[in-house]
Write a protein that holds these residues in place. Structure first.
Motif, PDB file in Angstrom:
ATOM      1  N   SER A  95      13.897  16.793  -5.162  1.00 51.55           N
ATOM      2  CA  SER A  95      14.538  16.211  -3.983  1.00 51.55           C
ATOM      3  C   SER A  95      15.227  17.279  -3.141  1.00 51.55           C
ATOM      4  O   SER A  95      15.190  17.226  -1.903  1.00 51.55           O
ATOM      5  CB  SER A  95      15.552  15.144  -4.410  1.00 51.55           C
ATOM      6  OG  SER A  95      16.538  15.699  -5.267  1.00 51.55           O
ATOM      7  N   VAL A  96      15.844  18.257  -3.793  1.00 52.64           N
ATOM      8  CA  VAL A  96      16.516  19.329  -3.067  1.00 52.64           C
ATOM      9  C   VAL A  96      15.497  20.191  -2.335  1.00 52.64           C
ATOM     10  O   VAL A  96      15.722  20.608  -1.189  1.00 52.64           O
ATOM     11  CB  VAL A  96      17.367  20.179  -4.026  1.00 52.64           C
ATOM     12  CG1 VAL A  96      17.963  21.386  -3.309  1.00 52.64           C
ATOM     13  CG2 VAL A  96      18.481  19.337  -4.632  1.00 52.64           C
ATOM     14  N   VAL A 135      13.050  21.821   2.930  1.00 52.47           N
ATOM     15  CA  VAL A 135      11.908  21.956   3.836  1.00 52.47           C
ATOM     16  C   VAL A 135      12.138  21.144   5.106  1.00 52.47           C
ATOM     17  O   VAL A 135      11.893  21.613   6.232  1.00 52.47           O
ATOM     18  CB  VAL A 135      10.613  21.525   3.135  1.00 52.47           C
ATOM     19  CG1 VAL A 135       9.448  21.482   4.132  1.00 52.47           C
ATOM     20  CG2 VAL A 135      10.284  22.476   1.989  1.00 52.47           C
ATOM     21  N   LEU A 136      12.619  19.912   4.956  1.00 45.55           N
ATOM     22  CA  LEU A 136      12.875  19.061   6.115  1.00 45.55           C
ATOM     23  C   LEU A 136      13.967  19.652   7.003  1.00 45.55           C
ATOM     24  O   LEU A 136      13.874  19.581   8.233  1.00 45.55           O
ATOM     25  CB  LEU A 136      13.270  17.649   5.654  1.00 45.55           C
ATOM     26  CG  LEU A 136      12.169  16.840   4.958  1.00 45.55           C
ATOM     27  CD1 LEU A 136      12.718  15.501   4.489  1.00 45.55           C
ATOM     28  CD2 LEU A 136      10.977  16.638   5.886  1.00 45.55           C
ATOM     29  N   LEU A 153      15.587  22.340  12.018  1.00 43.90           N
ATOM     30  CA  LEU A 153      16.216  23.465  12.703  1.00 43.90           C
ATOM     31  C   LEU A 153      15.226  24.169  13.626  1.00 43.90           C
ATOM     32  O   LEU A 153      15.570  24.546  14.758  1.00 43.90           O
ATOM     33  CB  LEU A 153      16.772  24.459  11.679  1.00 43.90           C
ATOM     34  CG  LEU A 153      17.462  25.707  12.239  1.00 43.90           C
ATOM     35  CD1 LEU A 153      18.639  25.324  13.130  1.00 43.90           C
ATOM     36  CD2 LEU A 153      17.923  26.615  11.120  1.00 43.90           C
ATOM     37  N   SER A 154      13.982  24.314  13.172  1.00 43.03           N
ATOM     38  CA  SER A 154      12.960  24.945  14.004  1.00 43.03           C
ATOM     39  C   SER A 154      12.701  24.120  15.262  1.00 43.03           C
ATOM     40  O   SER A 154      12.513  24.670  16.362  1.00 43.03           O
ATOM     41  CB  SER A 154      11.656  25.109  13.201  1.00 43.03           C
ATOM     42  OG  SER A 154      11.868  25.906  12.060  1.00 43.03           O
TER      43      SER A 154
END
Length: 233
Positions: free
Chosen positions: A209-210, A215-216, A221-222
């Motif tokens: 989950s972490v 990744v999300l 942010l990108s």
């Protein structure tokens, strides 16, 4: 230097192991009592700090060049400048945080902090076992040493990962503790380390989950940066 596996090693030889790294620390307290003398104090390896500085430069260079191009072209640059300042402040905060990370052993406590963790203080009388375990970490050829300190019930109370410390620092800390360290001779996989020492992992380790959340967060942010750059163009 005395070997950790020397059966004759006692408190006196542990002090001998650490004598070249001894730091005298006297800090004033409101009641006038001096804090105990530090037997061992170690800080993050210099390579970690260099990496932080290089990351700062790598993050700022493309944004800086884009900002120059936008200003020269007469574009809307305030949004881009705001993004660059935010990235700069975040990188500087990371560098300053890394400089503040340390671990020390006194005659009373083992204490230290991490880059993403607060200060932890463990009274030495609560230490039940000390383990030095070499582990294979994904993407790294050489084994990474893990220092795991547990209480009498086997629960983790302190841990150091060799990735972030100078060679020999974990052994110095282990030798300064009042419990003779248990040294594992053969490296094991990190997954096996977590299995053999169930409370050893931090909240962000060994959890799917972490990883997904990380990744999300990077994708989000990108996206924000892309929108900011488009607005500044």
């Amino acid at each position: 230097m005395t070997r950790l596996d020397d059966p004759e090693r006692g408190p006196a030889s542990a002090a001998l192991v650490c004598q070249h790294r001894t730091v005298t620390v006297v800090e004033g307290r409101s009641g006038g009592e001096a804090s105990p003398r530090a037997v061992v104090r170690v800080r993050l390896r210099r390579a970690v700090l260099r990496t932080a500085v290089m990351s700062l430069a790598a993050a700022m260079l493309p944004l800086g060049l884009t900002l120059v191009v936008v200003i020269v072209g007469g574009g809307r640059w305030p949004a881009l400048l705001a993004v660059e300042l935010i990235v700069l402040l975040a990188c500087l905060a990371l560098v300053l945080r890394r400089r503040a990370v340390f671990v020390e052993v006194t005659d009373r406590v083992l204490r230290g902090n991490g880059i993403a963790s607060p200060m932890e203080t463990v009274p030495v009388e609560q230490i039940g076992a000390v383990h030095l375990v070499p582990t294979y970490v994904l993407g790294i050829d050489e084994p990474i040493l893990q220092l795991l300190v547990t209480d009498r019930s086997g629960r983790r109370v302190f841990r150091m990962r060799g990735t972030y410390w100078e060679h020999g620092d974990l052994e110095l800390v282990a030798a300064a503790l009042p419990v003779r360290p248990h040294v594992v001779a053969e490296p094991i996989r990190l997954a096996d380390f977590y299995a053999q020492y169930p409370t050893s992992e931090y909240w962000f380790e060994n959890k799917l989950s972490v990883r997904i959340l990380t990744v999300l967060s990077v994708c989000a942010l990108s996206t924000v940066l892309a929108v900011a750059l488009s607005a500044g163009a």
